[in-house]
Design a protein around this motif. Structure first.
Motif, short mmCIF file in Angstrom:
data_model
loop_
_atom_site.label_atom_id
_atom_site.label_comp_id
_atom_site.label_asym_id
_atom_site.label_seq_id
_atom_site.Cartn_x
_atom_site.Cartn_y
_atom_site.Cartn_z
N PRO A 1 0.85 -1.20 0.00
CA PRO A 1 0.00 0.00 0.00
C PRO A 1 0.88 1.25 0.00
O PRO A 1 1.98 1.23 0.55
N PRO A 2 0.40 2.33 -0.60
CA PRO A 2 1.20 3.56 -0.61
C PRO A 2 1.37 4.10 0.80
O PRO A 2 0.50 3.94 1.66
N LYS A 3 2.51 4.72 1.03
CA LYS A 3 2.76 5.35 2.33
C LYS A 3 1.98 6.65 2.43
O LYS A 3 1.76 7.34 1.43
N LEU A 4 1.54 6.97 3.63
CA LEU A 4 0.82 8.21 3.91
C LEU A 4 1.72 9.05 4.81
O LEU A 4 1.94 8.70 5.97
N ASN A 5 2.25 10.14 4.28
CA ASN A 5 3.13 11.00 5.05
C ASN A 5 2.29 12.02 5.81
O ASN A 5 1.56 12.80 5.19
N VAL A 6 2.41 12.01 7.14
CA VAL A 6 1.59 12.89 7.97
C VAL A 6 1.86 14.36 7.71
O VAL A 6 1.02 15.21 8.01
N HIS A 7 3.01 14.67 7.13
CA HIS A 7 3.31 16.07 6.83
C HIS A 7 2.65 16.54 5.54
O HIS A 7 2.65 17.73 5.22
N SER A 8 2.03 15.61 4.80
CA SER A 8 1.26 16.00 3.61
C SER A 8 -0.22 16.13 3.93
O SER A 8 -0.99 16.55 3.08
N PHE A 9 -0.63 15.78 5.15
CA PHE A 9 -2.03 15.95 5.55
C PHE A 9 -2.31 17.44 5.74
O PHE A 9 -1.43 18.21 6.13
N PRO A 10 -3.55 17.88 5.50
CA PRO A 10 -3.86 19.32 5.54
C PRO A 10 -4.11 19.85 6.95
O PRO A 10 -4.32 19.10 7.90
#
Length: 164
Positions: A9-18
């Protein structure tokens, strides 16, 4: 057949969250087990994604499989409004009550109306699962995010992150 880069699964970077946070439906399968007893189960939840935080999940009331009692504890979120907290009795030990580890918003602010009366659980003392993966709690004991293996980036909540 092993997991390859193409099947992970793709990684979710918390610094890209709004910021302010994004609230949206998630198709992920959420389960909560306490002493190996299933106490919540849904594929009909919301997640809130906010900068530097792992997802916080909100489960529909009909997915909760044991009774909750309202707590007198309250808190306020700058984005979602006033939170109501809930207590629950351990189904394996009727004398053990866990207080203020579940919360909801009865009158959420504009943009978060969809989670009215949905419930969010801290990741403990029960075990929380996302798509079968046991989550780790967000560092510290203030925020209620669930950390899974697809989450990356420095996460708010641990020592030295309060002013982020």
């Amino acid at each position: 057949m092993g997991t390859t880069a193409a099947t992970m699964p793709p990684k979710l970077n918390v610094h890209s969250f709004p910021r302010p946070p994004l609230l949206e439906k998630t198709p992920r399968h959420l389960q909560i087990r306490w002493n190996n007893q299933l106490i919540a189960d849904t594929k009909d939840a919301y997640w809130a994604l906010e900068t530097t935080h792992p997802p916080t999940y909100y489960l529909p009331p009909n997915s909760i499989l044991l009774p909750l009692t309202r707590s007198s504890h309250k808190s306020f979120c700058e984005w979602k409004g006033a939170a109501t907290y809930w207590n629950v009795t351990n189904p394996a030990n009727g004398s053990e009550e866990v207080k203020n580890r579940i919360w909801s918003y009865e009158k959420p602010t504009k943009g978060f109306e969809s989670i009215r009366d949905y419930l969010s659980f801290y990741a403990g003392p029960w075990d929380c699962y996302v798509d079968g993966e046991k989550v780790e709690p967000q560092p510290g004991d203030f925020y209620g995010g669930w950390v899974t293996s697809d989450i990356e980036g420095p996460i708010k909540g641990g020592p030295g992150t309060w002013g982020w």
